[in-house]
Design a protein around this motif. Structure first.
Motif, PDB file in Angstrom:
ATOM      1  N   LYS A 176       0.870  -1.231  -0.012  1.00 51.38           N
ATOM      2  CA  LYS A 176       0.355   0.377   0.116  1.00 51.38           C
ATOM      3  C   LYS A 176       1.066   1.394  -0.070  1.00 51.38           C
ATOM      4  N   ALA A 177       1.751   1.298   0.930  1.00 52.22           N
ATOM      5  CA  ALA A 177       2.936   2.327   0.463  1.00 52.22           C
ATOM      6  C   ALA A 177       4.021   2.879  -0.648  1.00 52.22           C
ATOM      7  N   SER A 178       3.734   1.283  -1.479  1.00 50.68           N
ATOM      8  CA  SER A 178       5.012   1.904  -2.769  1.00 50.68           C
ATOM      9  C   SER A 178       4.151   1.054  -3.976  1.00 50.68           C
ATOM     10  N   ASP A 179       3.893   2.102  -4.911  1.00 55.31           N
ATOM     11  CA  ASP A 179       3.174   2.469  -6.199  1.00 55.31           C
ATOM     12  C   ASP A 179       4.708   0.824  -6.796  1.00 55.31           C
ATOM     13  N   ARG A 180       5.304   0.282  -6.870  1.00 56.53           N
ATOM     14  CA  ARG A 180       6.216  -0.805  -7.220  1.00 56.53           C
ATOM     15  C   ARG A 180       6.674  -1.181  -6.256  1.00 56.53           C
ATOM     16  N   VAL A 181       6.590  -2.682  -5.959  1.00 54.77           N
ATOM     17  CA  VAL A 181       6.807  -4.013  -4.810  1.00 54.77           C
ATOM     18  C   VAL A 181       7.554  -4.948  -6.115  1.00 54.77           C
ATOM     19  N   VAL A 182       8.982  -5.152  -5.798  1.00 50.81           N
ATOM     20  CA  VAL A 182       8.938  -6.768  -5.807  1.00 50.81           C
ATOM     21  C   VAL A 182       9.096  -7.476  -4.657  1.00 50.81           C
ATOM     22  N   CYS A 183       8.474  -8.670  -4.885  1.00 51.04           N
ATOM     23  CA  CYS A 183       8.290  -9.580  -3.417  1.00 51.04           C
ATOM     24  C   CYS A 183       8.344 -10.959  -3.739  1.00 51.04           C
ATOM     25  N   HIS A 184       9.226 -11.209  -3.090  1.00 53.06           N
ATOM     26  CA  HIS A 184       9.802 -12.600  -3.575  1.00 53.06           C
ATOM     27  C   HIS A 184       9.709 -13.972  -2.166  1.00 53.06           C
ATOM     28  N   PHE A 185       9.183 -14.549  -3.084  1.00 53.95           N
ATOM     29  CA  PHE A 185       8.249 -15.259  -2.131  1.00 53.95           C
ATOM     30  C   PHE A 185       9.439 -17.102  -1.931  1.00 53.95           C
ATOM     31  N   TYR A 186       9.587 -17.199  -0.960  1.00 49.14           N
ATOM     32  CA  TYR A 186      11.402 -18.433  -1.003  1.00 49.14           C
ATOM     33  C   TYR A 186      10.817 -19.301  -0.121  1.00 49.14           C
ATOM     34  N   ARG A 187      11.752 -20.113   0.087  1.00 46.77           N
ATOM     35  CA  ARG A 187      12.603 -20.722   1.131  1.00 46.77           C
ATOM     36  C   ARG A 187      13.679 -21.411   0.800  1.00 46.77           C
ATOM     37  N   GLU A 188      14.341 -21.787   2.278  1.00 44.12           N
ATOM     38  CA  GLU A 188      16.338 -22.090   2.293  1.00 44.12           C
ATOM     39  C   GLU A 188      16.254 -23.005   1.458  1.00 44.12           C
ATOM     40  N   ASN A 189      16.587 -22.566  -0.203  1.00 46.03           N
ATOM     41  CA  ASN A 189      17.003 -23.256  -0.365  1.00 46.03           C
ATOM     42  C   ASN A 189      17.835 -22.535  -1.673  1.00 46.03           C
ATOM     43  N   TRP A 190      18.764 -23.471  -2.467  1.00 44.82           N
ATOM     44  CA  TRP A 190      19.749 -22.353  -3.553  1.00 44.82           C
ATOM     45  C   TRP A 190      19.524 -21.450  -3.884  1.00 44.82           C
ATOM     46  N   PRO A 191      18.462 -22.108  -5.348  1.00 43.57           N
ATOM     47  CA  PRO A 191      17.661 -21.288  -6.198  1.00 43.57           C
ATOM     48  C   PRO A 191      17.129 -20.091  -5.358  1.00 43.57           C
TER      49      PRO A 191
ATOM     50  N   PRO B 249       0.780 -18.783   4.421  1.00 38.53           N
ATOM     51  CA  PRO B 249      -0.155 -19.760   4.161  1.00 38.53           C
ATOM     52  C   PRO B 249      -1.418 -18.919   3.676  1.00 38.53           C
ATOM     53  N   PHE B 250      -1.353 -17.969   4.064  1.00 34.62           N
ATOM     54  CA  PHE B 250      -2.736 -16.918   3.185  1.00 34.62           C
ATOM     55  C   PHE B 250      -1.997 -16.541   2.416  1.00 34.62           C
ATOM     56  N   LEU B 251      -0.676 -15.855   2.050  1.00 36.12           N
ATOM     57  CA  LEU B 251      -0.995 -15.486   0.982  1.00 36.12           C
ATOM     58  C   LEU B 251      -0.305 -15.592   0.178  1.00 36.12           C
ATOM     59  N   ALA B 252       0.140 -17.820   0.534  1.00 38.20           N
ATOM     60  CA  ALA B 252       0.945 -18.083  -0.945  1.00 38.20           C
ATOM     61  C   ALA B 252      -0.393 -18.783  -1.595  1.00 38.20           C
ATOM     62  N   ASP B 253      -1.398 -19.087  -0.834  1.00 41.40           N
ATOM     63  CA  ASP B 253      -2.389 -19.601  -1.564  1.00 41.40           C
ATOM     64  C   ASP B 253      -3.302 -18.809  -2.481  1.00 41.40           C
ATOM     65  N   LYS B 254      -3.601 -17.364  -1.513  1.00 41.94           N
ATOM     66  CA  LYS B 254      -4.001 -16.128  -2.091  1.00 41.94           C
ATOM     67  C   LYS B 254      -3.113 -15.769  -3.399  1.00 41.94           C
ATOM     68  N   LEU B 255      -2.077 -15.722  -3.262  1.00 37.31           N
ATOM     69  CA  LEU B 255      -1.097 -15.477  -4.851  1.00 37.31           C
ATOM     70  C   LEU B 255      -1.506 -17.201  -5.857  1.00 37.31           C
ATOM     71  N   LYS B 256      -1.339 -17.914  -5.338  1.00 31.65           N
ATOM     72  CA  LYS B 256      -1.101 -19.604  -5.732  1.00 31.65           C
ATOM     73  C   LYS B 256       0.020 -19.231  -5.536  1.00 31.65           C
ATOM     74  N   ILE B 257       1.055 -19.135  -5.171  1.00 36.90           N
ATOM     75  CA  ILE B 257       2.663 -19.984  -4.685  1.00 36.90           C
ATOM     76  C   ILE B 257       2.477 -21.153  -5.086  1.00 36.90           C
ATOM     77  N   VAL B 258       3.516 -21.016  -5.313  1.00 36.84           N
ATOM     78  CA  VAL B 258       3.386 -23.038  -5.403  1.00 36.84           C
ATOM     79  C   VAL B 258       5.203 -23.578  -6.287  1.00 36.84           C
ATOM     80  N   VAL B 259       5.317 -22.941  -7.196  1.00 34.20           N
ATOM     81  CA  VAL B 259       7.097 -23.095  -7.607  1.00 34.20           C
ATOM     82  C   VAL B 259       7.930 -22.060  -6.798  1.00 34.20           C
ATOM     83  N   LEU B 260       8.968 -22.339  -6.515  1.00 29.46           N
ATOM     84  CA  LEU B 260       9.543 -21.182  -5.454  1.00 29.46           C
ATOM     85  C   LEU B 260      10.859 -21.524  -5.899  1.00 29.46           C
ATOM     86  N   PRO B 261      11.253 -20.587  -6.767  1.00 27.81           N
ATOM     87  CA  PRO B 261      11.290 -19.026  -6.140  1.00 27.81           C
ATOM     88  C   PRO B 261      10.554 -18.342  -6.849  1.00 27.81           C
ATOM     89  N   THR B 262       9.078 -17.934  -6.324  1.00 29.28           N
ATOM     90  CA  THR B 262       8.876 -16.723  -7.200  1.00 29.28           C
ATOM     91  C   THR B 262       8.300 -15.317  -7.180  1.00 29.28           C
TER      92      THR B 262
END
Length: 211
Positions: free
Chosen positions: A83-98, A127-140
């Motif tokens: 809400k604060a910034s017009d442009r945002v890049v958000c990395h959905f991640y887990r602790e792995n090399w990729p 989990p709420f965000l991942a489900d709402k944004l349909k995040i399956v493959v990481l990184p996204t």
């Protein structure tokens, strides 16, 4: 014979373009020559105001955390950020090399593109965000403009299909989505050639995070 005709046509086209450019430059030079002191003062004042506006934008961006690659630790924080910034890049991640590969590139781009907020959030802890944004493959990467997810970069398929891609490749992809400005006053110039190197060339596989 045919080749010479084609060559002649191409030469005429090139000369036509060159002539048009020269005419445009002549017109611009003539216009500048006609400016008096008052006109030049108006132009200087206009430019000064533009620079002041850009400086104010930069101060605001930096106050919001732009210029750094930071981690979001709670899902509520995600909504505050977008809400604060017009442009945002958000990395959905887990602790792995990729995901660590992506971290390295995003940390570099965050410093170069202060017009955009760069953040990451652990997918398994949101989990709420991942489900709402349909995040399956990481990184996204969720590419967000004006508080709405406009595009995604999923895995490395759009970046050459390998973890050996360069920062420039990711930069071009984000610019194509218009979530960063590829060139312009708000983007800082590259100070070194480091971004043209791949992460694999400059880093070894290790367990350390980029932050």
């Amino acid at each position: 014979m045919a080749d010479s005709m084609v060559q002649e046509i191409l030469e005429k086209q090139v000369l036509s373009v060159v002539k048009a450019v020269e005419d445009q430059l002549d017109d611009e030079i003539a216009a500048l020559d006609k400016l008096d002191e008052d006109d030049l003062e108006v132009l200087r004042e206009r430019r000064l105001q533009q620079m002041k506006k850009m400086a104010e934008k930069r101060r605001r961006w930096i106050s919001l955390g732009h210029g750094e690659y930071t981690e979001i630790h709670a899902e509520k924080e995600f909504f505050s950020v977008v809400k604060a910034s017009d442009r945002v890049v958000c990395h959905f991640y887990r602790e792995n090399w990729p995901c660590k590969v992506m971290d390295k590139h995003l940390a570099e781009l965050a410093k170069q593109h202060i017009e955009t907020r760069f953040v990451k959030i652990q997918a398994e802890k949101s989990p709420f965000l991942a489900d709402k944004l349909k995040i399956v493959v990481l990184p996204t990467l969720a590419l967000i403009k004006k508080a709405k997810v406009d595009d995604y970069v999923v895995g490395f398929d759009q970046l050459g299909g390998t973890d050996d891609f360069s920062t420039d490749v990711l930069e071009e992809r984000l610019a194509k989505a218009q979530v960063i400005f590829f060139e312009g006053e708000s983007s800082l110039p590259k100070s070194t050639n480091q971004t043209k190197r791949s992460v694999r060339q400059s880093e070894t596989h290790d367990s350390s995070d980029s932050e």
